[in-house]
Structure formats: structure tokens, C-alpha cells
Design a protein around this motif. Structure first.
Motif, PDB file in Angstrom:
ATOM      1  N   GLY A  13       0.808  -1.218   0.000  1.00 27.05           N
ATOM      2  CA  GLY A  13       0.000   0.000   0.000  1.00 27.05           C
ATOM      3  C   GLY A  13       0.837   1.262   0.000  1.00 27.05           C
ATOM      4  O   GLY A  13       0.466   2.269  -0.599  1.00 27.05           O
ATOM      5  N   ALA A  14       1.975   1.228   0.656  1.00 20.68           N
ATOM      6  CA  ALA A  14       2.845   2.399   0.702  1.00 20.68           C
ATOM      7  C   ALA A  14       3.728   2.520  -0.534  1.00 20.68           C
ATOM      8  O   ALA A  14       4.085   3.625  -0.929  1.00 20.68           O
ATOM      9  N   LEU A  15       4.066   1.400  -1.150  1.00 20.45           N
ATOM     10  CA  LEU A  15       5.037   1.425  -2.242  1.00 20.45           C
ATOM     11  C   LEU A  15       4.429   1.383  -3.640  1.00 20.45           C
ATOM     12  O   LEU A  15       5.054   1.841  -4.594  1.00 20.45           O
ATOM     13  N   ILE A  16       3.229   0.838  -3.786  1.00 22.55           N
ATOM     14  CA  ILE A  16       2.637   0.665  -5.112  1.00 22.55           C
ATOM     15  C   ILE A  16       1.506   1.673  -5.304  1.00 22.55           C
ATOM     16  O   ILE A  16       0.491   1.607  -4.601  1.00 22.55           O
ATOM     17  N   PRO A  17       1.668   2.607  -6.240  1.00 17.72           N
ATOM     18  CA  PRO A  17       0.611   3.594  -6.473  1.00 17.72           C
ATOM     19  C   PRO A  17      -0.715   2.916  -6.830  1.00 17.72           C
ATOM     20  O   PRO A  17      -0.768   1.982  -7.623  1.00 17.72           O
ATOM     21  N   GLY A  18      -1.790   3.390  -6.201  1.00 15.00           N
ATOM     22  CA  GLY A  18      -3.124   2.877  -6.499  1.00 15.00           C
ATOM     23  C   GLY A  18      -3.467   1.561  -5.834  1.00 15.00           C
ATOM     24  O   GLY A  18      -4.574   1.056  -6.010  1.00 15.00           O
ATOM     25  N   PHE A  19      -2.557   0.969  -5.065  1.00 13.29           N
ATOM     26  CA  PHE A  19      -2.828  -0.321  -4.447  1.00 13.29           C
ATOM     27  C   PHE A  19      -3.913  -0.220  -3.383  1.00 13.29           C
ATOM     28  O   PHE A  19      -4.787  -1.066  -3.291  1.00 13.29           O
ATOM     29  N   SER A  20      -3.821   0.821  -2.554  1.00 16.23           N
ATOM     30  CA  SER A  20      -4.837   1.010  -1.523  1.00 16.23           C
ATOM     31  C   SER A  20      -4.856   2.461  -1.068  1.00 16.23           C
ATOM     32  O   SER A  20      -3.968   3.244  -1.403  1.00 16.23           O
ATOM     33  N   ASN A  21      -5.888   2.812  -0.321  1.00 18.34           N
ATOM     34  CA  ASN A  21      -6.040   4.142   0.252  1.00 18.34           C
ATOM     35  C   ASN A  21      -6.143   3.997   1.768  1.00 18.34           C
ATOM     36  O   ASN A  21      -6.507   2.946   2.277  1.00 18.34           O
ATOM     37  N   LEU A  22      -5.851   5.073   2.485  1.00 16.64           N
ATOM     38  CA  LEU A  22      -5.953   5.071   3.934  1.00 16.64           C
ATOM     39  C   LEU A  22      -7.020   6.076   4.340  1.00 16.64           C
ATOM     40  O   LEU A  22      -6.975   7.237   3.923  1.00 16.64           O
ATOM     41  N   ARG A  23      -7.971   5.617   5.121  1.00 15.00           N
ATOM     42  CA  ARG A  23      -9.042   6.497   5.579  1.00 15.00           C
ATOM     43  C   ARG A  23      -8.652   7.088   6.926  1.00 15.00           C
ATOM     44  O   ARG A  23      -8.335   6.373   7.863  1.00 15.00           O
ATOM     45  N   VAL A  24      -8.696   8.427   7.010  1.00 20.33           N
ATOM     46  CA  VAL A  24      -8.405   9.156   8.239  1.00 20.33           C
ATOM     47  C   VAL A  24      -9.607  10.040   8.528  1.00 20.33           C
ATOM     48  O   VAL A  24      -9.790  11.072   7.889  1.00 20.33           O
ATOM     49  N   GLY A  25     -10.442   9.602   9.464  1.00 23.18           N
ATOM     50  CA  GLY A  25     -11.670  10.331   9.752  1.00 23.18           C
ATOM     51  C   GLY A  25     -12.571  10.329   8.535  1.00 23.18           C
ATOM     52  O   GLY A  25     -12.917   9.279   8.004  1.00 23.18           O
ATOM     53  N   GLU A  26     -12.926  11.495   8.068  1.00 21.04           N
ATOM     54  CA  GLU A  26     -13.778  11.629   6.878  1.00 21.04           C
ATOM     55  C   GLU A  26     -12.960  11.702   5.591  1.00 21.04           C
ATOM     56  O   GLU A  26     -13.509  11.674   4.498  1.00 21.04           O
ATOM     57  N   ARG A  27     -11.662  11.792   5.711  1.00 19.23           N
ATOM     58  CA  ARG A  27     -10.775  11.989   4.561  1.00 19.23           C
ATOM     59  C   ARG A  27     -10.139  10.672   4.129  1.00 19.23           C
ATOM     60  O   ARG A  27      -9.730   9.867   4.964  1.00 19.23           O
ATOM     61  N   THR A  28     -10.051  10.445   2.832  1.00 15.63           N
ATOM     62  CA  THR A  28      -9.360   9.286   2.285  1.00 15.63           C
ATOM     63  C   THR A  28      -8.055   9.750   1.653  1.00 15.63           C
ATOM     64  O   THR A  28      -8.045  10.617   0.788  1.00 15.63           O
TER      65      THR A  28
END
Length: 132
Positions: A13-28
């Protein structure tokens, strides 16, 4: 095995663009946001931590038992450090609910990992065959 898988997913998730997103509160936070806010550093450190603990469990290392007891704190630590140093978003607030969850984990983990012979024997490399 779950710890190894989760660690690998964090690293991806940290190294591959587009692999995943991280949700922080209401913000992705998308991949580029992770790096701009330096949250990617915390994700990388969390992934490495999970990999190391996973391999420690597989190799029946005694230190891994202690790490499992405090695992929620160890998982939060990289995010807290990045938040403190760079004022990055804080996805893991230490509120009453989270602290209660951590306390429950520590109590149950301690009882199981230190109180049951099978768990103690596993981390001493005894009592289990290769098929287990």
C-alpha cells in the motif's frame, strides 16, 4: 501467517501507487497523499513491524510472545511518531474506546500467551509438529 500477510499489504500500500487508500476520519488519503503527508512512512514502518512479528511467531521466537501482548501499541506507534514529528493526520486517536480496546487485548493476550501451556511451549519451540 496473518501478520505476515498484513505486513506485506501495508508495504504494498505504501510502495505501489493505487494499491490502496488510507481512511483518516472523513478523509481518504490516496497514494500521493500518503507520501505528501508522510503517512507512508508510518505505513511502511507498520508493515515492517508486522512482517518481523509474523516471522518471529513462525520461528517460535520468545520475544514475539511479548510483542503480541503489546501489538496494538506497537501498531499505533509509527503513526503517532509521524503525527508528532511532521504533524501528519492522526488516524489512531487514543480516546477512551481505543484505550479500552488496547487494555482488553493486553489482558486477554497475556492470559493466553503466558497462562496456557500450549502457547508457552510454542514459543519455546516445543510441543508442535511440522503439521501444526
Amino acid at each position: 501467517m496473518a501478520s505476515i500477510f498484513i505486513g506485506a499489504m501495508f508495504l504494498a500500500g505504501a510502495l505501489i501507487p493505487g494499491f490502496s487508500n488510507l481512511r483518516v476520519g472523513e478523509r481518504t488519503l490516496e497514494w500521493s497523499d500518503l507520501w505528501q503527508t508522510r503517512m507512508a512512512i508510518a505505513v511502511l514502518l507498520g508493515g515492517l513491524l508486522m512482517l518481523v512479528i509474523g516471522f518471529g511467531i513462525v520461528r517460535r521466537q520468545v520475544w514475539a510472545r511479548n510483542a503480541l501482548v503489546v501489538l496494538p501499541v506497537l501498531q499505533c506507534l509509527p503513526f503517532k511518531i509521524v503525527h508528532f514529528i511532521w504533524l501528519a493526520p492522526d488516524p489512531l486517536p487514543f480516546d477512551k474506546g481505543n484505550l479500552l480496546g488496547i487494555l482488553i487485548w493486553v489482558v486477554i493476550g497475556s492470559i493466553y500467551l503466558f497462562g496456557f501451556k500450549a502457547a508457552r511451549d510454542h514459543f519455546k519451540g516445543q510441543g508442535l509438529t511440522g503439521a501444526d
